[in-house]
Design a protein around this motif. Sequence first.
Motif, short mmCIF file in Angstrom:
data_model
loop_
_atom_site.label_atom_id
_atom_site.label_comp_id
_atom_site.label_asym_id
_atom_site.label_seq_id
_atom_site.Cartn_x
_atom_site.Cartn_y
_atom_site.Cartn_z
N VAL A 171 29.63 62.78 16.68
CA VAL A 171 28.74 63.47 15.34
C VAL A 171 27.99 62.68 14.80
N LEU A 172 28.31 61.21 14.18
CA LEU A 172 27.45 60.46 13.65
C LEU A 172 26.16 60.14 14.23
N TYR A 173 26.29 59.83 15.59
CA TYR A 173 25.21 59.41 16.46
C TYR A 173 24.56 60.29 17.39
N SER A 174 25.06 61.82 16.91
CA SER A 174 24.28 62.66 17.92
C SER A 174 22.83 62.99 17.96
N LYS A 175 22.18 62.60 16.84
CA LYS A 175 20.69 62.64 16.72
C LYS A 175 20.05 61.47 16.82
N LYS A 176 20.72 60.59 17.48
CA LYS A 176 20.18 59.30 17.94
C LYS A 176 19.42 58.68 16.76
N PRO A 177 20.00 58.49 15.65
CA PRO A 177 19.31 57.88 14.67
C PRO A 177 18.60 56.20 14.78
N LYS A 178 17.43 56.24 14.06
CA LYS A 178 16.95 55.00 14.13
C LYS A 178 16.97 54.28 12.85
N LEU A 207 24.15 39.71 -7.96
CA LEU A 207 24.06 40.89 -7.76
C LEU A 207 24.82 41.53 -6.13
N ALA A 208 25.31 42.70 -6.44
CA ALA A 208 26.03 43.05 -5.21
C ALA A 208 25.56 44.75 -5.12
N LEU A 209 25.26 45.02 -4.14
CA LEU A 209 24.58 46.49 -3.73
C LEU A 209 25.87 47.44 -3.37
N PHE A 210 25.92 48.52 -4.24
CA PHE A 210 26.79 49.52 -3.57
C PHE A 210 25.67 50.81 -3.18
N VAL A 211 26.02 51.03 -1.81
CA VAL A 211 25.05 52.31 -1.26
C VAL A 211 25.87 53.19 -0.56
N GLY A 212 25.46 54.25 -0.46
CA GLY A 212 25.89 55.53 -0.05
C GLY A 212 25.14 56.12 0.95
N ALA A 213 25.75 57.36 1.48
CA ALA A 213 25.13 58.06 2.36
C ALA A 213 23.68 58.29 2.45
N GLY A 214 23.09 58.51 1.21
CA GLY A 214 21.66 58.48 1.09
C GLY A 214 20.69 57.46 1.90
N ILE A 215 21.49 56.32 2.10
CA ILE A 215 20.45 55.14 2.83
C ILE A 215 20.42 55.47 4.22
N SER A 216 21.07 56.29 4.71
CA SER A 216 21.17 56.74 6.12
C SER A 216 20.63 58.02 6.52
N LYS A 217 20.41 58.87 5.35
CA LYS A 217 19.86 60.18 5.63
C LYS A 217 18.73 60.54 6.58
N ASP A 218 17.58 59.66 6.12
CA ASP A 218 16.39 59.96 6.67
C ASP A 218 16.18 59.51 8.13
N ALA A 219 17.39 58.59 8.56
CA ALA A 219 17.44 57.91 9.90
C ALA A 219 18.04 59.08 10.83
N GLY A 220 18.74 60.00 10.16
CA GLY A 220 19.32 61.05 11.10
C GLY A 220 20.95 60.98 11.08
N ILE A 221 21.40 60.19 10.07
CA ILE A 221 22.78 60.36 10.18
C ILE A 221 23.26 61.73 9.34
N PRO A 222 24.33 62.39 9.76
CA PRO A 222 24.53 63.69 8.90
C PRO A 222 25.30 63.23 7.56
N GLN A 223 24.95 64.14 6.70
CA GLN A 223 25.53 64.14 5.41
C GLN A 223 26.89 64.55 5.51
N TRP A 224 27.68 64.28 4.33
CA TRP A 224 29.18 64.84 4.32
C TRP A 224 29.42 66.09 4.89
N LYS A 225 28.73 66.85 4.18
CA LYS A 225 28.95 68.56 4.78
C LYS A 225 28.79 68.73 6.02
N GLU A 226 27.58 68.18 6.46
CA GLU A 226 27.05 68.32 7.94
C GLU A 226 28.21 67.76 8.94
N LEU A 227 28.86 66.61 8.60
CA LEU A 227 29.65 65.83 9.57
C LEU A 227 31.10 66.61 9.31
N THR A 228 31.54 67.11 8.08
CA THR A 228 32.64 68.01 8.17
C THR A 228 32.47 69.27 8.92
#
Length: 199
Positions: free
Chosen positions: A118-125, A35-56
Amino acid sequence: MVDEAINNPLSKQEFVNAQLSLISSLKREYQKEELALFVGAGISKDAGIPQWKELTNALLAKMIASRIKDKGTEVLAQHLDVIIELAHQNQEDSPITQMRYIKGAFTPDEYNKLVHEVLYSKKPKANTDLLNAIAAICTPRRNHIGVQGVVTYNFDDLLERCLRRLKVPTNIVSCEDDISTPDKLSVFHVHGYMPNKFY
């Protein structure tokens, strides 16, 4: 496949059965250590990392503000929002094209620092239920690997922080020079890697 789903929707029971079948398949692959996992932005969203549109949008705002400041002028916040919206309307819809446009306006160091800011501006946990669950299934059990590797499209290091907390040895692969090793869980950052302590 989309047409099939629209024209022949599954009943509630068929949907549940399909999900259970997928979960069973995943369990089998996990037990076979294939098994290999493929993950994207959704895994970091709840932690406070901006989604693509917010980042751009944030990077575009910084780019425009920087260019206006270079000309010795200042812009009000409400005018900046209008300028950003006009810039988005005049670009191609491709997020990659948008990022190339923004990246081209800065030196590589400036661009990296802005993305990091921008990635770490909200101090994600790195302590959300989803991140913890992903890290837990990546933890080897009784000499069984389980997960062969993780492919992520994220720049952030939140998953790696969770893995470190669980003492899972990791190997970050984010450029051509990085090499995967069999004794560690390889985390492939296909768009690049920007850990919180990068700067």
